[in-house]
Every structure is written in C-alpha cells, then in structure tokens.
Design a protein around this motif. Structure first.
Motif, PDB file in Angstrom:
ATOM      1  N   PRO A 157       0.800  -1.232   0.000  1.00 54.44           N
ATOM      2  CA  PRO A 157       0.000   0.000   0.000  1.00 54.44           C
ATOM      3  C   PRO A 157       0.827   1.274   0.000  1.00 54.44           C
ATOM      4  CG  PRO A 157       0.071  -0.918   2.203  1.00 54.44           C
ATOM      5  CD  PRO A 157       0.824  -1.880   1.325  1.00 54.44           C
ATOM      6  N   GLY A 158       2.137   1.148   0.147  1.00 54.63           N
ATOM      7  CA  GLY A 158       3.020   2.304   0.202  1.00 54.63           C
ATOM      8  C   GLY A 158       4.044   2.122   1.316  1.00 54.63           C
ATOM      9  N   ARG A 159       4.906   3.118   1.455  1.00 55.09           N
ATOM     10  CA  ARG A 159       5.946   3.036   2.471  1.00 55.09           C
ATOM     11  C   ARG A 159       5.419   3.529   3.810  1.00 55.09           C
ATOM     12  NH1 ARG A 159      11.071   5.714  -0.626  1.00 55.09           N
ATOM     13  NH2 ARG A 159       9.740   7.564  -0.436  1.00 55.09           N
ATOM     14  N   GLY A 160       5.919   2.934   4.879  1.00 53.51           N
ATOM     15  CA  GLY A 160       5.478   3.340   6.211  1.00 53.51           C
ATOM     16  C   GLY A 160       6.478   2.914   7.256  1.00 53.51           C
ATOM     17  N   HIS A 161       6.272   1.730   7.826  1.00 49.32           N
ATOM     18  CA  HIS A 161       7.215   1.205   8.813  1.00 49.32           C
ATOM     19  C   HIS A 161       8.577   0.954   8.173  1.00 49.32           C
ATOM     20  CE1 HIS A 161       8.459  -0.867  12.439  1.00 49.32           C
ATOM     21  NE2 HIS A 161       8.727  -1.969  11.764  1.00 49.32           N
ATOM     22  N   THR A 162       8.562   0.509   6.912  1.00 48.74           N
ATOM     23  CA  THR A 162       9.773   0.339   6.104  1.00 48.74           C
ATOM     24  C   THR A 162       9.424   0.718   4.668  1.00 48.74           C
ATOM     25  OG1 THR A 162       9.331  -1.955   5.433  1.00 48.74           O
ATOM     26  CG2 THR A 162      10.457  -1.636   7.547  1.00 48.74           C
ATOM     27  N   SER A 163      10.376   0.508   3.764  1.00 47.11           N
ATOM     28  CA  SER A 163      10.102   0.781   2.348  1.00 47.11           C
ATOM     29  C   SER A 163       9.355  -0.361   1.686  1.00 47.11           C
ATOM     30  CB  SER A 163      11.416   1.017   1.594  1.00 47.11           C
ATOM     31  OG  SER A 163      12.181  -0.183   1.528  1.00 47.11           O
ATOM     32  N   GLY A 164       9.331  -1.547   2.313  1.00 43.71           N
ATOM     33  CA  GLY A 164       8.804  -2.731   1.658  1.00 43.71           C
ATOM     34  C   GLY A 164       7.678  -3.412   2.392  1.00 43.71           C
ATOM     35  N   ASP A 165       6.809  -2.641   3.055  1.00 44.51           N
ATOM     36  CA  ASP A 165       5.701  -3.238   3.796  1.00 44.51           C
ATOM     37  C   ASP A 165       4.677  -3.850   2.847  1.00 44.51           C
ATOM     38  OD1 ASP A 165       6.424  -2.275   6.518  1.00 44.51           O
ATOM     39  OD2 ASP A 165       6.095  -0.313   5.624  1.00 44.51           O
ATOM     40  N   LEU A 166       4.078  -4.953   3.284  1.00 45.23           N
ATOM     41  CA  LEU A 166       2.926  -5.496   2.572  1.00 45.23           C
ATOM     42  C   LEU A 166       1.840  -5.836   3.571  1.00 45.23           C
ATOM     43  CD1 LEU A 166       2.547  -8.830   2.999  1.00 45.23           C
ATOM     44  CD2 LEU A 166       4.437  -8.929   1.387  1.00 45.23           C
ATOM     45  N   VAL A 167       0.610  -5.928   3.059  1.00 45.98           N
ATOM     46  CA  VAL A 167      -0.489  -6.491   3.823  1.00 45.98           C
ATOM     47  C   VAL A 167      -0.970  -7.734   3.077  1.00 45.98           C
ATOM     48  CG1 VAL A 167      -1.187  -4.326   4.873  1.00 45.98           C
ATOM     49  CG2 VAL A 167      -2.226  -5.016   2.717  1.00 45.98           C
ATOM     50  N   ALA A 168      -1.338  -8.756   3.834  1.00 43.76           N
ATOM     51  CA  ALA A 168      -1.861 -10.001   3.269  1.00 43.76           C
ATOM     52  C   ALA A 168      -3.353 -10.058   3.566  1.00 43.76           C
ATOM     53  CB  ALA A 168      -1.146 -11.209   3.869  1.00 43.76           C
ATOM     54  N   GLU A 198       4.890   9.481   4.914  1.00 41.98           N
ATOM     55  CA  GLU A 198       4.056   8.723   3.984  1.00 41.98           C
ATOM     56  C   GLU A 198       3.140   7.719   4.677  1.00 41.98           C
ATOM     57  OE1 GLU A 198       6.344   7.050   0.722  1.00 41.98           O
ATOM     58  OE2 GLU A 198       7.914   8.533   1.065  1.00 41.98           O
ATOM     59  N   TRP A 199       3.471   7.352   5.887  1.00 43.69           N
ATOM     60  CA  TRP A 199       2.748   6.283   6.575  1.00 43.69           C
ATOM     61  C   TRP A 199       1.243   6.537   6.654  1.00 43.69           C
ATOM     62  CZ3 TRP A 199       5.694   3.652  11.164  1.00 43.69           C
ATOM     63  CH2 TRP A 199       5.051   2.481  11.556  1.00 43.69           C
ATOM     64  N   PRO A 200       0.792   7.755   7.020  1.00 45.61           N
ATOM     65  CA  PRO A 200      -0.662   7.971   7.062  1.00 45.61           C
ATOM     66  C   PRO A 200      -1.332   7.728   5.712  1.00 45.61           C
ATOM     67  CG  PRO A 200       0.507   9.755   8.164  1.00 45.61           C
ATOM     68  CD  PRO A 200       1.542   8.949   7.446  1.00 45.61           C
ATOM     69  N   LEU A 201      -0.688   8.130   4.623  1.00 44.87           N
ATOM     70  CA  LEU A 201      -1.251   7.919   3.293  1.00 44.87           C
ATOM     71  C   LEU A 201      -1.272   6.438   2.941  1.00 44.87           C
ATOM     72  CD1 LEU A 201       0.474  10.892   1.443  1.00 44.87           C
ATOM     73  CD2 LEU A 201      -1.753  10.833   2.569  1.00 44.87           C
ATOM     74  N   THR A 202      -0.276   5.702   3.411  1.00 44.48           N
ATOM     75  CA  THR A 202      -0.257   4.262   3.202  1.00 44.48           C
ATOM     76  C   THR A 202      -1.448   3.599   3.896  1.00 44.48           C
ATOM     77  OG1 THR A 202       2.134   4.180   2.898  1.00 44.48           O
ATOM     78  CG2 THR A 202       1.070   2.170   3.683  1.00 44.48           C
ATOM     79  N   LEU A 203      -1.737   4.020   5.124  1.00 47.70           N
ATOM     80  CA  LEU A 203      -2.899   3.464   5.816  1.00 47.70           C
ATOM     81  C   LEU A 203      -4.202   3.911   5.162  1.00 47.70           C
ATOM     82  CD1 LEU A 203      -1.851   3.574   9.584  1.00 47.70           C
ATOM     83  CD2 LEU A 203      -1.967   1.611   8.046  1.00 47.70           C
ATOM     84  N   ASP A 204      -4.184   5.048   4.476  1.00 48.46           N
ATOM     85  CA  ASP A 204      -5.375   5.460   3.718  1.00 48.46           C
ATOM     86  C   ASP A 204      -5.679   4.472   2.591  1.00 48.46           C
ATOM     87  OD1 ASP A 204      -5.874   7.675   5.263  1.00 48.46           O
ATOM     88  OD2 ASP A 204      -4.843   9.078   3.918  1.00 48.46           O
ATOM     89  N   VAL A 205      -4.654   3.769   2.103  1.00 48.81           N
ATOM     90  CA  VAL A 205      -4.869   2.728   1.095  1.00 48.81           C
ATOM     91  C   VAL A 205      -5.388   1.453   1.761  1.00 48.81           C
ATOM     92  CG1 VAL A 205      -3.735   1.288  -0.649  1.00 48.81           C
ATOM     93  CG2 VAL A 205      -3.111   3.697  -0.417  1.00 48.81           C
ATOM     94  N   VAL A 206      -4.943   1.180   2.989  1.00 51.96           N
ATOM     95  CA  VAL A 206      -5.362  -0.021   3.699  1.00 51.96           C
ATOM     96  C   VAL A 206      -6.806   0.089   4.188  1.00 51.96           C
ATOM     97  CG1 VAL A 206      -4.922  -1.484   5.722  1.00 51.96           C
ATOM     98  CG2 VAL A 206      -3.003  -0.560   4.394  1.00 51.96           C
ATOM     99  N   LEU A 207      -7.199   1.251   4.672  1.00 50.50           N
ATOM    100  CA  LEU A 207      -8.509   1.401   5.307  1.00 50.50           C
ATOM    101  C   LEU A 207      -9.681   0.975   4.422  1.00 50.50           C
ATOM    102  CD1 LEU A 207      -7.919   4.652   7.375  1.00 50.50           C
ATOM    103  CD2 LEU A 207      -8.671   2.440   8.280  1.00 50.50           C
ATOM    104  N   PRO A 208      -9.692   1.272   3.113  1.00 54.07           N
ATOM    105  CA  PRO A 208     -10.822   0.804   2.298  1.00 54.07           C
ATOM    106  C   PRO A 208     -10.924  -0.717   2.184  1.00 54.07           C
ATOM    107  CG  PRO A 208      -9.700   2.625   1.212  1.00 54.07           C
ATOM    108  CD  PRO A 208      -8.842   2.219   2.369  1.00 54.07           C
TER     109      PRO A 208
END
Length: 299
Positions: A157-168, A198-208
């Motif tokens: 969803p984007g960078r946050g905790h690291t540059s290579g985070d993923l969600v499963a 960037e982390w807040p914007l990354t979570l904006d991708v996760v929230l939907p």
C-alpha cells in the motif's frame, strides 16, 4: 510452547512471546501459508514445530506451500530456514521488492546483532543472519498465493514502517494481516528506516480494505478492528503534520526533536509515543520534506 488460535475460517494466529510478534497461518486446499517466520533459527524451529502440530490436526498430508514476509526486520524473517528444512529448499518466500532490497543490503552489511534475548535463551546471532533466506517471489504493487479454493492477496500500500511493507488479505475470511504498519502492543515503531511522512497515506490505502467486521492482525499485539487502524492512522497523521509545520516555520531539526508539545496537539489528540521515541521520526520527516516546505532554521 506457543499455540495457534483460529481467528477466522482456517486462519490462525500465534503470538510468539519473544518480541510479542505475530505469526499467521492460512489454510486452503493446496496447503498452508505462513506469514512471517520470527527472529532467529531457534525461534524458527520452535515455530515450525507448532506449525507441524497445527497441520497434523488438519487433513492428512497438509504441508506448508509458501511463506510471506510482511517486511524486512529481523524479528519477522530469520526463522525461514527452519521452515525450508522441513518443507523443502524450494519453499516459496513472497515479499515486496523493497523488502528484498532491504534484506539484500542488510545481509551484505548486517552490523551488530540485536541484543534482545528470549526467555528460552535465544538471541539473534551472526549465524542467523548468515542463514538468511532472501525472498524469491517478489512483486512491486500486488501479488497473491493460490491455495486452490482461496487466494491470499498481497498488497504493497506504500511506504510506512519500512520501504517494503505489505499487507496479506484473505477476502473470504475477512482478515487482513497488516505487519508492522499496525501495532497494538504499543505505538507503531518509528525507526531510522521508517517513512512517517508517507505512513498515514499508506494506511489510507489499507482502510478501504477493512469493514467493521474485518479482523486486522498487527505485527505485534492482539488483533484489532477498523476503528483501531483509523485511530492509529490519525495519530501518525498528526505527527507528520506537526513536524511539517515545525519545518515550515524554520524550526531546526534538533529543536523539533526537543519540541515540548509532543504529548498533545491543538486538535486535542494525545499522541501515543514518548518524546524520546520520536527522534528518528522527526529526522526522517525533515529528510523527506521537499525543499519548498522547509525554511532556513530560525536564529
């Protein structure tokens, strides 16, 4: 010995006491997927034994068919060799391409081993780092693991905790494994390789991806829901905008680190971090802000 708890249909989570790190297992017709593998070879072997016990309670012949790494930090990746020793040297390791890049760089220059020692006497050593298994199934935006009757969807969803985070994502079970993009054992860790702007914007991708009923598995701590993730996104957003404001007013990096207002904001939201834990985050925001959003430090 840690055990797995079923949190949804054929989705189990084991909270490993060392580092309070979560390992998730998803089952399908083709076998099991293990998400994250813990912090050293010995911890990986203990995890493997627990997965073997879980598999034995399922259909005969159930095996691990893939692993997934949520990001590159040692407490999530170094147990992989133990899984391959049982389920084959060709056991796929899925990750984002940023995770692969970080692990490749780390294996070339690992630096001092982490000092944390488990109750069992385990600790991460150079031998553990030398045995690191690099991901061999990488993606840039999205990937998946096919379990026959269900897919485990992988999203960067984007960078946050690291540059290579993923969600499963396990859509039919309404489960999202978030890695360290979300933490409930404490506030999200803002280390020197994080991207707090960037982390807040990354979570904006996760929230939907999350419904009110969705079970979210954090990297550390008990499973949470959408409201929890939204609240954590809010805290990260306030932090990022507070640092952006300080930079725009010409406050120096070191004065921003020493800012006295970190415990609250004008919006009335109390931030969950101790001021001493924000130094890396503040410096990272200053590094990542475009020049147009920074003024020269005030005299």
């Amino acid at each position: 010995m840690s055990t797995f708890t079923e949190i949804a249909d054929r989705v189990w989570v084991s909270a490993r006491p060392w580092y309070d790190v979560n390992v998730t297992v998803v089952a399908g017709e083709r076998g099991l997927v293990v998400v994250d593998t813990h912090a050293c070879l010995a911890a990986g072997a203990a995890l493997r034994d627990d997965v073997v016990s879980l598999a034995s309670s399922l259909a005969p012949g159930t095996a691990v068919v893939a692993t997934v790494l949520t990001h590159a930090h040692h407490d999530h990746v170094l147990g992989t060799p133990a899984l391959r020793a049982t389920w084959g040297d060709d056991l796929p390791v899925h990750a984002h391409e940023g995770c692969l890049a970080e692990l490749t760089a780390w294996s070339a220059d690992p630096g001092p081993a982490p000092e944390n020692t488990s109750a069992e006497g385990w600790r991460t050593t150079q031998d553990d780092v030398d045995a690191l298994v690099l991901p061999d199934h990488v993606f840039s935006s999205a990937g998946f693991v096919d379990l026959g009757d269900r897919l485990v969807e992988l999203l960067h969803p984007g960078r946050g905790h690291t540059s290579g985070d993923l969600v499963a994502v396990v859509p039919d079970a309404d489960v999202v494994v978030a890695g360290d993009l979300v933490e409930s054992a404490g506030p999200p860790a803002l280390g020197p390789d994080s991207f707090p702007l960037e982390w807040p914007l990354t979570l904006d991708v996760v929230l939907p991806l999350l419904r009110p009923s969705t079970v979210v598995v954090p990297g550390h701590g008990t499973p949470v829901d959408r409201d929890f993730v939204e609240t954590q996104r809010g805290a990260l957003g306030v932090l990022a905008e507070t640092v952006r404001d300080l930079a725009s007013r010409g406050v120096s990096v070191e004065d921003a680190v020493a800012h006295e207002g970190w415990t609250s904001t004008d919006a009335g939201l109390t931030l969950p971090w101790e001021p001493a834990d924000l130094a890396d985050a503040v410096r990272r925001v200053y590094e990542h802000l475009p020049r147009s959003q920074k003024r020269l430090p005030l005299l």
